[in-house]
Design an enzyme around this catalytic site. Structure first.
Site, PDB file in Angstrom:
ATOM      1  CE  LYS A  38      -3.992   2.239   0.859  1.00 39.37           C
ATOM      2  NZ  LYS A  38      -5.173   2.241  -0.010  1.00 39.37           N
ATOM      3  CD  GLU A 116      -5.804  -1.137  -0.607  1.00 39.67           C
ATOM      4  OE1 GLU A 116      -6.660  -0.275  -0.305  1.00 39.67           O
ATOM      5  OE2 GLU A 116      -5.365  -1.976   0.195  1.00 39.67           O
ATOM      6  CG  ASN A 176     -16.498  -5.664  -1.633  1.00 37.81           C
ATOM      7  OD1 ASN A 176     -16.868  -6.592  -0.927  1.00 37.81           O
ATOM      8  ND2 ASN A 176     -16.073  -4.520  -1.130  1.00 37.81           N
ATOM      9  NE  ARG A 177     -26.032  -7.317  -2.122  1.00 38.17           N
ATOM     10  CZ  ARG A 177     -27.092  -8.086  -2.361  1.00 38.17           C
ATOM     11  NH1 ARG A 177     -26.935  -9.372  -2.571  1.00 38.17           N
ATOM     12  NH2 ARG A 177     -28.298  -7.558  -2.387  1.00 38.17           N
TER      13      ARG A 177
END
Length: 229
Positions: A38, A116, A176-177
């Site tokens: 990250k 990411e 992705n919900r």
């Protein structure tokens, strides 16, 4: 040479960290040395050990081999604002050379590195450089996390088109919900499956305390194996 994938999202709250951590966990379970990276994070907290970002800490904890925090997150800023503004306020230049050198060091220790991003595909790192510019510089295959909510079809298609137009390989995408109440979820998912120019790597449902759960069962293991081959 290790494989590297850049994980981006349809927007800030698409669930990039959840998806990235899940991909790391799945690869580690498959016996691969896997690192999370990250490189730029805002919205961090000053601790006794220095500035720490919760997303970066999740990736650090999931990674195998063990990594120092600074190897996972070289640029950390406190306010939860766009990285280029946070960097300007802190008097720091987000240098892409440092992003690259950090990535190369992780590659030396790993079979796979998942990088990411921050925000969406076009988030700026400075007045003249966007995160996508660095991904293009390193020619990184991209994994798109689609936050499944109202408006996701437009966001997903535009982001995918832009990634491809930028000359990068869209290696896969993850649904992705993020909104449990989103209408016509199955229809939206079917549209993306039919129209995004990449395989679906997984489908993460809406779950309480999702950051504490093992989500590897929601990754398509066959697609992941193909991605790593």
């Amino acid at each position: 040479m290790s494989k590297v994938f850049f994980v981006t999202g349809t927007d800030t709250d698409a669930g990039k960290t959840v998806a990235t951590r899940t991909l790391i966990n799945a690869c580690v379970q498959a016996g691969l040395r896997t690192a999370g990276y990250k490189p730029v994070a805002s919205g961090s907290t000053l601790t006794a050990y220095g500035m720490r970002n919760s997303d970066a800490l999740f990736l650090q904890a999931a990674s195998n081999p063990e990594l120092q925090y600074e190897a996972v997150n070289p640029f950390t800023f406190e306010p939860p604002i766009a990285p280029h503004i946070a960097a300007s306020q802190a008097g720091v230049e987000i240098c892409t050379d440092k992003l690259s050198s950090g990535l190369y060091r992780l590659q030396e220790q790993s079979d796979v590195v998942f990088v990411e991003g921050a925000g969406g595909w076009r988030v700026p790192l400075s007045d003249s450089v966007k995160f996508s510019d660095w991904a293009r510089q390193e020619n990184l295959p991209v994994i798109l996390v689609v936050g499944m909510k109202l408006g996701c079809l437009n966001h997903a298609m535009l982001t995918a088109e832009t990634i491809v137009r930028d000359g990068l390989f869209l290696a896969g995408w993850i649904a992705n919900r993020v909104d449990p109440e989103v209408s016509c979820y199955a229809e939206n998912l079917a549209y993306l499956e039919a129209n995004l120019p990449a395989p679906k790597l997984g489908e993460i449902p809406y779950l309480p305390d999702i950051s504490k759960r093992d989500l590897t069962a929601f990754i398509d293991q066959e697609q992941l194996k193909a991605l790593m081959s």
